[in-house]
Design an enzyme around this catalytic site. Structure first.
Site, mmCIF file in Angstrom:
data_model
loop_
_atom_site.group_PDB
_atom_site.id
_atom_site.type_symbol
_atom_site.label_atom_id
_atom_site.label_comp_id
_atom_site.label_asym_id
_atom_site.label_seq_id
_atom_site.Cartn_x
_atom_site.Cartn_y
_atom_site.Cartn_z
ATOM 1 C CB SER B 94 37.055 27.295 34.230
ATOM 2 O OG SER B 94 38.353 27.703 33.957
ATOM 3 C CG ASP B 216 37.849 29.566 26.296
ATOM 4 O OD1 ASP B 216 38.659 30.371 26.795
ATOM 5 O OD2 ASP B 216 37.214 28.725 26.967
ATOM 6 C CG HIS B 244 37.234 30.702 30.104
ATOM 7 N ND1 HIS B 244 37.553 29.477 29.545
ATOM 8 C CD2 HIS B 244 37.456 30.547 31.432
ATOM 9 C CE1 HIS B 244 37.955 28.646 30.486
ATOM 10 N NE2 HIS B 244 37.894 29.278 31.644
#
Lengths: 558, 267
Positions: B94, B216, B244
């Site tokens: 991320s 996502d 995610h």
């Protein structure tokens, strides 16, 4: 259909009903996170058919915040610990409406540990979210209030002290200005009377000169001159006392004594066209008030009364004990009980209703421009209120006005008034030797003869330097009695040097300045002994005796 | 306090090549618990918590330093320097994918390879760019965090106050993963979702792998493809996994893709 089977069906129906219509939402999600079963309650909240929800992911039903947090926090949490509890999220319905919910989720696994499905339980949290908002708001408000309070506490003392000091300063300035205004009002009449007194003295002296030349009896002339001079001196003393700047200090007072003491001053002020009458009650109680302010109030009322009687008339000052009952007290927002009344009545023009209404307003005046500030009555009003008293106007147009001051009775014992000096009393005297210093030769010889009359030995000189020589030459000197303001070496300088040479020497100063003026100008230490000029023989005798007897702690100026 | 204590650094194994795992917004180094064991044989494993997350030193949080992702990148460089990392592998999930990019810009010698799991160089849509979020949506997120609803803090706070009415809950929460300080989490969210590191991508010299999930919502496929296009030297893999966090929901698939990228030499 057997009875048993029918019963089972009923139970299944019942459980099915409980699942569908329970007061919370039920969602089951498969291993891939997609919804496989949902109850009617939950679908109803979202305004969707149950079938529309199958195959979607729970996080898809959330608002954007919920989506982000679900993906970044709660999905990982569920995966790692197998459950999450009471997570606050917002669902978004088919019509776009938001529904605050609390969500619990738990993974269900088989005996081998393989995940079967995820059970998600959803509670409607609309009310709870509102409570939380209120609670958080209240907490923020409380924190802000607390912070403000702390700040306030931190600065409160300073601010109060500052405010009080500013208030005291402005009040003092106002009082002084008011007094000066009253002095202005007084001096016109007084100058005239003072002139008359001087005239009496001068003519008596003229006559004296002539009669002495002829060898006639001069005693009555001397008496007349002395009396007139005394009156003039006392008048000046009163004016000085009245104009003195000094801090406010309430003390037990007898209004009768005050009115009596002031009546001479007032008579001069009022002029010949106004006759003054004092009607003083016997057994009058004491009050607890600032002497200056009460005097000021009485002068103000008297001056107003005089101005209300341009053609002359009668002014009456009256005192009385009185009781203000509960009904009257309640009506006027004061405490019921015993009061001392001081009333000032004139036979003047009186006031209209409108004037009476505004009489206590600051700067309200009926006088011509330049004749009054309009502060007089408002200040009297302020003084009375500060003293927890009451003030009342009675007036009839064309007949006159009475203003009554009510001051609370003082219940303690008043300190005994200073014994009145009487010429019958034997004057304090002594045989000690006094070193007398005054640059005014006439004053020097006058004071010297007064001291000698009292029995003292006197060594006199007009100059400080010479005084020190005489001190050296006459070890029998016990008291240095010196003028304060002198050329070359002033009184305090002389005293300092004299004390250096003769520790234990008594010192007494004399001056035409008032004590306060001398202290103010830095000439005199407040602790020093001062005899104010002009002094009577009696005042001189007492002060000198006291200085010699150390009663006055004579020279604490170091 | 040194970087190892500050960032709660854990080092496992003694492989000649180092692989540094960096967690993203939300959670902590626990994020890698299903992934790192697959690399323990051939690599030296480095795990750490960003300041404000997990068991990092909360006192070290500095508003000024961590007001941009650069502050976090500075920490990564310090950790690697302290451990003598050179020519290693950086794995960032991320927002940490971009933290890795920034760290590599500061010290190009640290990493030969960078694995980006669900990366996004900018979350908010821009002219000619789809980030996945309208600006208003991100502000809705930040406003919601500012409102401080108790659901977050009770679930995620690292230190749970006792709840006498429900002691079993306190016990569970104390053991919870992904602990985060709610106040710092708010600031981290702000920095993350307002960041724009598109311009940094073209300067990366390391070999990169972009791991993209299906569905996502935070880093949509078009964003992963954008990252892949901008990087000078990268591979792109679209995972079957949805959501995610493939490192949690599909660790096997994630590990396999990483091993394929890194080659068999070290494993």
């Amino acid at each position: 259909m057997s009875e048993r089977f029918a019963k089972d069906l009923d139970e299944i129906d019942d459980l099915e009903d409980l699942f569908e219509h329970a007061p919370c939402g039920y969602v089951s999600a498969g291993v891939d996170g997609r919804i496989i079963k949902v109850n009617a309650t939950f679908a109803g909240w979202l305004r969707l058919d149950k079938a529309d929800l199958i195959g979607r992911r729970f996080q898809d039903l959330l608002n954007i915040v919920g989506k982000i947090y679900y993906e970044t926090h709660f999905a990982p949490l569920l995966r790692m610990q197998g459950f999450f509890h009471e997570v606050a999220l917002d669902l978004v319905g088919a019509d776009g409406t938001k529904l605050p919910v609390l969500v619990n989720a738990v993974e269900r696994r088989d005996e081998a540990g393989n995940m079967r499905f995820t059970r998600i339980t959803i509670f409607n949290a609309s009310d709870r979210r509102q409570y939380e908002r209120d609670l958080l708001e209240a907490r923020r408000a409380a924190e802000t209030a607390n912070a403000n309070l702390l700040e306030l506490n931190r600065t409160l003392e300073d601010r109060v002290a500052e405010a009080v000091e500013a208030r005291v300063r402005s009040e003092e300035a106002l009082h002084q200005a008011q007094k000066m205004e009253a002095i202005g009002q007084l001096t016109g009449g007084i100058a005239h009377d003072f002139n008359n007194m001087l005239a009496i003295i001068l003519s008596a002296l003229n006559l004296l000169e002539r009669r002495l030349a002829k060898g006639e009896d001069v005693a009555p002339l001397l008496a007349a001159a002395r009396e007139s001079a005394h009156r003039a001196a006392s008048l000046v003393q009163r004016l000085l006392a009245f104009s003195r700047r000094q801090p406010l200090a309430p003390e037990p007072l007898c209004p009768n004594d005050m009115v009596r003491d002031m009546s001479e001053l007032l008579r001069h002020t009022l002029g010949e066209a106004v006759s003054l009458e004092a009607v003083l009650a016997g057994g009058l109680w004491h009050v607890h008030a600032d002497r200056n302010l009460l005097e000021n109030a009485i002068v103000n009322l008297a001056v107003n009364a005089r101005d209300a009687m341009p053609a002359g008339g009668r002014l009456t000052i009256e005192t009385a004990n009185c009781h203000l009952d509960d009904a009257y007290a309640a009506e006027h927002a004061i405490k019921a009980g015993q009061y001392v009344m001081v009333a000032v009545t004139d036979t003047g023009t009186g006031m209209t209703e409108e004037t009476m209404q505004k009489a206590f307003d600051p700067f309200f005046t009926t006088k011509e421009v330049g004749k009054g500030t309009g502060l007089g009555l408002s200040q009297v009003f302020g003084f009375v209120k500060q003293s927890n008293g009451h003030i009342k106007i009675y007036s009839e147009l064309g007949h006159g006005t009475t203003i009554k001051l009510y001051l609370p009775r003082f219940y303690g014992t008043a300190s005994a008034p200073a014994p009145k000096a009487s010429s019958d009393v034997t004057l304090p005297s002594g045989r000690e030797v006094i070193l007398l210093v005054d640059d005014d030769e006439r004053m020097l010889s006058l004071t010297a003869s007064m001291l000698r009359d009292l029995g003292y030995g006197v060594v006199e000189t007009a100059r400080g330097a010479e005084a020190l020589d005489k001190l050296q030459a006459h070890p029998e000197i016990e008291l240095l009695f010196t003028d304060v303001v002198m050329p070359q070496m002033n009184g305090p300088e002389l005293a300092k040097e004299a004390l250096r040479r003769r520790p234990g020497l008594r010192v007494l100063f004399t001056s035409g300045y008032t004590r306060n003026a001398a202290v103010h100008n830095g000439i005199l230490n407040p602790a020093m002994n001062l005899l104010q000029k002009p002094a009577t023989v009696e005042q001189l005798a007492r002060k000198v005796r006291a200085a010699l007897d150390d009663e006055l702690d004579p020279h604490r100026h170091r | 306090m040194n970087a190892r204590q500050r960032n709660n650094v854990n080092v496992i194994g003694a492989g000649s090549k180092t692989i540094v795992f960096a967690h993203g917004f939300g959670c902590d180094q626990n994020m890698w618990r299903f992934v790192w064991p697959a690399f323990a044989d051939g690599y030296r494993i480095v795990l750490f918590d960003h300041v404000g997350c997990g068991n990092s030193d909360l006192q070290a949080y500095d508003d000024g330093k961590y007001a941009t992702l650069d502050g976090y990148a500075e920490d990564v460089v310090e950790i690697c320097r302290a451990l003598g990392v050179s020519g290693g592998v950086f794995v960032g999930h991320s927002v940490s994918a971009m933290i890795g990019v920034l760290a590599a810009r500061r010290a190009a010698d640290l990493f030969d390879d960078i694995v980006m799991v669900c990366p996004s160089p900018r979350y908010i849509d821009d002219a000619g760019y789809t980030g996945g979020f309208a600006e208003a949506q991100i502000h809705e997120l930040l406003d919601f965090l500012d409102a401080n609803h108790m659901g977050w803090s009770q679930t995620l706070a690292p230190v749970i106050m006792g709840r006498p009415d429900r002691p079993e809950l306190a016990e569970e929460l104390t053991n919870s993963f992904c602990s985060t300080d709610p106040e710092i989490a708010k600031k981290f969210a702000r920095v993350t979702f307002l960041s724009d590191n598109r311009a940094d991508l073209s300067a990366v010299t390391a070999r990169c792998l972009v791991l993209q999930c299906s569905e996502d919502v935070i880093a949509p496929q078009c964003v992963g493809e954008y990252v892949h296009r901008q990087l000078p030297n990268s591979e792109f893999v679209l995972l079957q996994a949805t959501g995610h966090c493939p490192n949690l929901s599909a660790p096997e698939e994630t590990v396999a893709a990483m091993k394929a990228f890194l080659g068999g030499g070290n494993s």
